[in-house]
Design a protein around this motif. Structure first.
Motif, short mmCIF file in Angstrom:
data_model
loop_
_atom_site.label_atom_id
_atom_site.label_comp_id
_atom_site.label_asym_id
_atom_site.label_seq_id
_atom_site.Cartn_x
_atom_site.Cartn_y
_atom_site.Cartn_z
N ARG A 218 0.88 -1.17 0.00
CA ARG A 218 0.00 0.00 0.00
C ARG A 218 0.92 1.22 0.00
O ARG A 218 1.42 1.64 1.03
CB ARG A 218 -0.90 -0.01 1.24
N THR A 219 1.15 1.77 -1.19
CA THR A 219 2.19 2.80 -1.31
C THR A 219 1.91 4.01 -0.42
O THR A 219 2.84 4.65 0.04
CB THR A 219 2.34 3.25 -2.77
N GLN A 221 0.94 4.11 2.55
CA GLN A 221 1.48 3.91 3.90
C GLN A 221 2.96 4.28 3.94
O GLN A 221 3.44 4.95 4.87
CB GLN A 221 1.32 2.45 4.32
N VAL A 222 3.68 3.85 2.91
CA VAL A 222 5.11 4.12 2.85
C VAL A 222 5.36 5.63 2.71
O VAL A 222 6.21 6.19 3.40
CB VAL A 222 5.75 3.35 1.67
N HIS B 323 -7.47 -4.00 -3.12
CA HIS B 323 -6.07 -3.69 -3.39
C HIS B 323 -5.39 -5.04 -3.66
O HIS B 323 -5.81 -6.05 -3.08
CB HIS B 323 -5.45 -3.01 -2.16
N TRP B 364 7.41 -4.31 8.71
CA TRP B 364 8.33 -3.22 8.40
C TRP B 364 9.60 -3.24 9.27
O TRP B 364 10.50 -2.45 9.05
CB TRP B 364 7.63 -1.87 8.57
#
Lengths: 327, 502
Positions: A218-219, A221-222, B323, B364
């Motif tokens: 999910r770009t 978020q980045v 998505h 992350w």
């Protein structure tokens, strides 16, 4: 299958620049340092290549280094943050405004303000898909307006001693205190980009947002993350800066905006994102700092400095483009 | 051929990229009035030779002669002056300009291009923006533009790779016409059938050098493959495919198993009320002419778009993907045809393969370097990825790049793989590796939905084949019965005779 075909390695500056930009940058840094030394001696100012001056260079470079750290992360995603200087100014103001209430609280407030500005930038760029240039420039203008309003009101202004020491003091004669802020953050960023999931995602989003999406990233978020961190780091730079200057004014961080981009570009990070890293940026920040000393020794005006900065950024961007061009 | 002066004579061409020697010493001789094929596995140096011939890059060494006169080909303009006209795989048109504007941009006369298109029996609206013209038609416009210059040597790089068969047929007509007028064509393709049917001679590259120039009709496909792969490698690959092909027809148990993927009355864009079910261990083909809804179908299943109506179930559970992340979490992963959509070109093979591991905020944190390394290595080995240029994926050959996109899902796990034309623009050796791999994955319990623009692949790869026509499933064929004739009938909506599987 036969063995991999081999050719003679042709040693060339271009190859070296492509393979290990850090080595080239280190040479440039040392070269400029020695050049400054020669100029300073010629002008009768004595040696420049001294432990004291090296220490001073690092002391000065920390502010730029922190601002360029956030800029590096943003530029790795293919964006740019033009609000870093104003965010640093806001951080500086917050520290001096709340300085009377203790340094811990003042620093915390400054960092929260930086984070908030970064989040607003991130929300605009990541969620509302506003172009990064427009978004961050707009937020920068708004922030500066708010600061002006704030500055016109009467308020107590005091930079806490702790912040002054942090921003300008040294321990053991030669070690600037601000390195205790910069070095751990630098290590965290360099290692994080390489060995953490978010680091990989920052490169991925910058290299190819379409492919990143198809890999399930999910770009937004980045992007939100990097702009928020950039705001935080800019505020941290502002704290060191106000400690160094011992007073805040509205233009305190403005001269750092272009260098924050320049340091990243000189450091070899692609302005299109996806390639580069913070180690190069650190060297870029050091090079610009020595260059600044050189220009000071040469008694160059602010205007001449800006011209030279601009020329260096353009030259390095051109060289970089050649060195990494798809063959 | 004749003992006349060759049209093009390239000798001892060499080119290195850093430590990788793409061309060692390649020779190519094209006679006037011949259709000449340039063949080679991925990484054999084909693309590099083409780039050298068209002036896109300069070789490190080598000489060229056109009609016996030595020439230098230092730039695309110089190549054009020497009578070479290339048509590349990716059409070179600016998307935001109209077709007519694009023509003027390159100095081509729109009238001449239109005349060539009419000769091809194609009608194109020149006032349309290039982005609104479908890709196959853009390729044909590119071809017409090259023909409008009446080149001595027409260079066609993989032009048929994604063309529907009716358009591909027109390309062959062009090649025949050129030959009759004494013009030559250099034809680069991975489709050996086309080479055998249409080419007078073929030069085969391996490891950066020309290994043979042959008459394709004489040796047939196996001879070409042998030259391309080297004798031992060819044997090994053929054996692997033959062995796997034997098991293909085993129809998986039909009852009692939860379908890996179930599509119920799905509509979106051109897709109209499509239903099917895909079992674990099964490879289900989707055959369709250009623009019959296959793009939309794959876009919905991979989570890139939401369906207008209908539902998708993955492993028995409702999948409402907003998505690609949602689809991937449900085990449904995509291997797209366009590798630019899948790869991080400036990053390493390892980072490309590992990318989906970190697509969630919860992942992350610090990377488990050993675990990542092990999984990536296993995937690399399973796909035999050539990791010589592994630091940047853009330096890999097309076939290796496609292997990386597949390896990514091997390393990260999946239940259903959506393969959209996974062998487009890939050499025959790598193609066979991919067929064998897909079968192996299915044997291990994976479900695979497989679209291809190459009909010959369906009977080789699939257990069942659905034909999609006008957005609807018009026929279902058993893999073994999916020969070219039946598929073509079904793809045109002529389902009656093609009825097969219960």
């Amino acid at each position: 299958m036969s063995a991999a075909p081999q050719t003679r390695e042709r040693p060339s500056l271009r190859r070296l620049a492509g393979d290990s930009p850090a080595a080239v940058l280190t040479l440039v840094f040392i070269g400029i340092f020695i050049g400054t030394d020669i100029v300073n001696r010629a002008q009768g100012g004595g040696a420049f290549l001294t432990l004291k001056q090296i220490s001073t260079t690092f002391l000065f470079a920390a502010v730029l280094g922190l601002m360029a750290a956030g800029q590096t992360l943003v530029m790795l995603t293919g964006g740019v943050d033009l609000s870093v200087a104003t965010t640093a100014t806001a951080g500086a103001f917050a520290v001096s405004r709340f300085g009377t209430e203790g340094s811990a609280k003042a620093i915390l407030i400054a960092l929260v303000i930086g984070l908030a500005i970064g989040l607003v930038n991130g929300i605009g760029v990541a969620l509302f898909r506003v172009n990064a240039l427009i978004m961050t420039l707009g937020i920068s203008t708004i922030t500066l307006g708010l600061l002006t309003v704030q500055a016109q009101k009467q308020f107590t202004s005091l930079v806490p001693n702790f912040v002054v020491t942090l921003g300008s003091g040294r321990v053991l004669t030669y070690i600037p205190y601000d390195l205790f802020v910069w070095v751990p953050i630098a290590a965290l960023i360099i290692l994080g980009l390489r060995y953490s999931g978010i680091g990989r995602m920052i490169y991925a989003v910058g290299d190819n947002p379409v492919a990143s999406r198809l890999a399930g990233v999910r770009t937004w978020q980045v992007l939100l993350f990097v702009y928020a961190i950039c705001g935080l780091l800019s505020a941290a730079a502002g704290i060191l800066l106000v400690g160094f200057n011992n007073a805040a004014d509205l233009g305190i961080a403005a001269p750092f905006l272009l260098p924050s981009v320049a340091a990243v570009v000189i450091g070899g990070t692609s302005i299109f994102g996806g390639l580069g890293g913070y180690a190069g940026t650190i060297l870029g920040a050091l090079i610009l700092t020595v260059l600044d000393s050189l220009l000071t020794i040469l008694n160059a005006s602010q205007a001449v400095r800006q011209i030279i900065y601009g020329l260096i950024v353009l030259a390095l961007a051109a060289i970089y483009a050649r060195a990494t061009a798809a063959e | 051929m004749t003992d006349s002066v060759p049209l093009l004579e390239a000798r001892d061409i060499a080119k290195s990229y850093g430590a990788v020697q793409a061309l060692r010493s390649a020779d190519l001789v094209v006679e006037p009035g011949e259709v000449h094929a340039l063949l080679g596995a991925n990484g054999a140096g084909k693309s590099t030779l083409v780039k050298v011939l068209t002036g896109v890059i300069s070789p490190d060494r080598g000489t060229f002669a056109i009609n016996g006169n030595p020439v230098r080909i230092g730039s695309p303009a110089q190549a054009a002056r020497n009578g070479l006209a290339p048509v590349f795989q990716d059409p070179a048109l600016v998307p935001d300009l109209t077709i007519a504007q694009n023509m003027r941009l390159t100095g081509a006369s729109p009238a001449a291009v239109e005349r060539e298109l009419r000769a091809l029996d194609l009608a194109v609206d020149f006032s349309e923006q290039a982005r609104d013209v479908p890709l196959p038609m853009l390729r044909m416009i590119d071809l017409a533009r090259a023909l409008a210059r009446d080149p001595q040597l027409l260079l066609l790089d993989e032009i048929t790779a994604a063309l529907p068969s009716d358009l591909a047929e027109r390309v062959f007509t062009v090649m025949r016409a050129s030959r009759e007028r004494g013009r030559s064509v250099l034809f680069i393709t991975h489709r050996l059938k086309e080479v055998i049917a249409s080419c007078d001679r073929a030069t085969i590259l391996r490891d950066g050098g020309a290994v043979a120039t042959i008459v394709p009709e004489e040796g047939g496909e196996e001879t070409i493959v042998e030259y391309m792969l080297g004798p031992e490698a060819a044997q090994a690959v053929v054996a692997a495919v033959d062995k796997d092909a034997g098991d293909v027809r085993a129809t998986p148990a039909a009852t009692g198993v939860t379908p890996a993927l179930e599509v119920i009355d799905l509509s979106m864009g051109r897709v109209r009320g499509v239903s099917f079910s895909l079992r674990p261990g099964e490879i289900l083909g989707v055959a369709a002419l250009e623009g019959q809804g296959q793009d939309d179908l794959f876009a919905v299943l991979s989570g890139q778009q939401s369906p207008a109506s209908g539902e998708v179930r993955a492993g028995g559970k409702m999948l409402k993907a907003r998505h690609p992340y949602d689809a991937i979490r449900a085990g449904v992963v995509l291997v797209p045809a366009d590798r630019l959509q899948a790869l991080l070109p400036q990053r390493s093979v390892r980072e490309n393969i590992a990318a989906p591991r970190y697509n969630s905020v919860r992942r992350w944190g610090p990377i488990n370097v050993r675990d990542e390394g092990r999984r990536v290595r296993e995937a690399e080995e399973a796909l035999q990825i050539d990791t010589r240029a592994a630091r940047q994926v853009r330096r890999l050959s097309g076939g290796n790049q496609q292997k990386v996109t597949i390896a990514r899902w091997l390393a990260n796990g999946f239940a259903t793989m959506l393969c959209f034309d996974p062998t487009r623009g890939i050499d025959v050796g790598t193609k066979r590796q991919i067929y064998a791999l897909l079968r192996r994955l299915a044997d291990d319990g994976a479900a695979i939905l497989f679209f291809s623009s190459e009909l010959a692949e369906f009977p080789l790869v699939c257990d069942r084949v659905l034909a999609l026509f006008g957005g609807e499933v018009t026929a279902e064929l058993a893999g073994a019965a999916a020969d070219e004739a039946s598929l073509l009938r079904a793809m045109h909506g002529l389902a009656a005779e093609a009825e097969a599987v219960a």
